[in-house]
Design an enzyme around this catalytic site. Sequence first.
Site, PDB file in Angstrom:
ATOM      1  CB  ILE A 147      -0.984  -0.018   1.193  1.00  0.00           C
ATOM      2  CG1 ILE A 147      -2.071  -1.066   0.944  1.00  0.00           C
ATOM      3  CG2 ILE A 147      -1.590   1.363   1.434  1.00  0.00           C
ATOM      4  CD1 ILE A 147      -2.957  -1.354   2.145  1.00  0.00           C
ATOM      5  CG  PHE A 182       1.091   0.242  -5.721  1.00  0.00           C
ATOM      6  CD1 PHE A 182       1.396   0.439  -7.058  1.00  0.00           C
ATOM      7  CD2 PHE A 182       1.375  -0.986  -5.149  1.00  0.00           C
ATOM      8  CE1 PHE A 182       1.968  -0.566  -7.819  1.00  0.00           C
ATOM      9  CE2 PHE A 182       1.936  -2.004  -5.896  1.00  0.00           C
ATOM     10  CZ  PHE A 182       2.241  -1.794  -7.237  1.00  0.00           C
ATOM     11  CD  GLU A 183      -2.956   4.878  -1.400  1.00  0.00           C
ATOM     12  OE1 GLU A 183      -2.975   6.073  -1.741  1.00  0.00           O
ATOM     13  OE2 GLU A 183      -3.961   4.145  -1.454  1.00  0.00           O
ATOM     14  CB  SER A 184       3.326   7.751  -0.389  1.00  0.00           C
ATOM     15  OG  SER A 184       4.013   6.712   0.322  1.00  0.00           O
TER      16      SER A 184
END
Length: 142
Positions: A46, A49-51
Amino acid sequence: MNTWSFLFFLIIWQNADAKIYDKCEFVKKLQSLGVPRDQLGTWTCIANFESHFDTTAINHQTDDYGILQISSIYWCSKTDTPGGDCHITCKQLLNDDITDDVTCARHVFDVTQKQSGNGFTAWTTYNEHCNKDNSEWTKNCL
């Protein structure tokens, strides 16, 4: 001090609290903060892919903040007064200490878990990229 030196100094100073984790460093930090071992791979996927593991990441379209992209709509306050369901400011999620990010993310997870049966679904990247065996994300890190 010439103008270029001053501007360089200003940029460095403004980013003093910025940190981009590498994968294994992030995994070890999560582990030190008490994240269950069986969740480490999913949280790492996560964050990637988020930051891209950037503690200063802000998504201006969705108003999500920090390495785990916590939403200002429900979880943090965009003002200087702590608020949202995590009782923090969004600005607190943008420094290199990710303790508050992880604490808030685990709260988001718990609330979502009670509502939907899967706490990770609070992050859109989970269904898109991380809804599988994520052990590859911790490989050679533990």
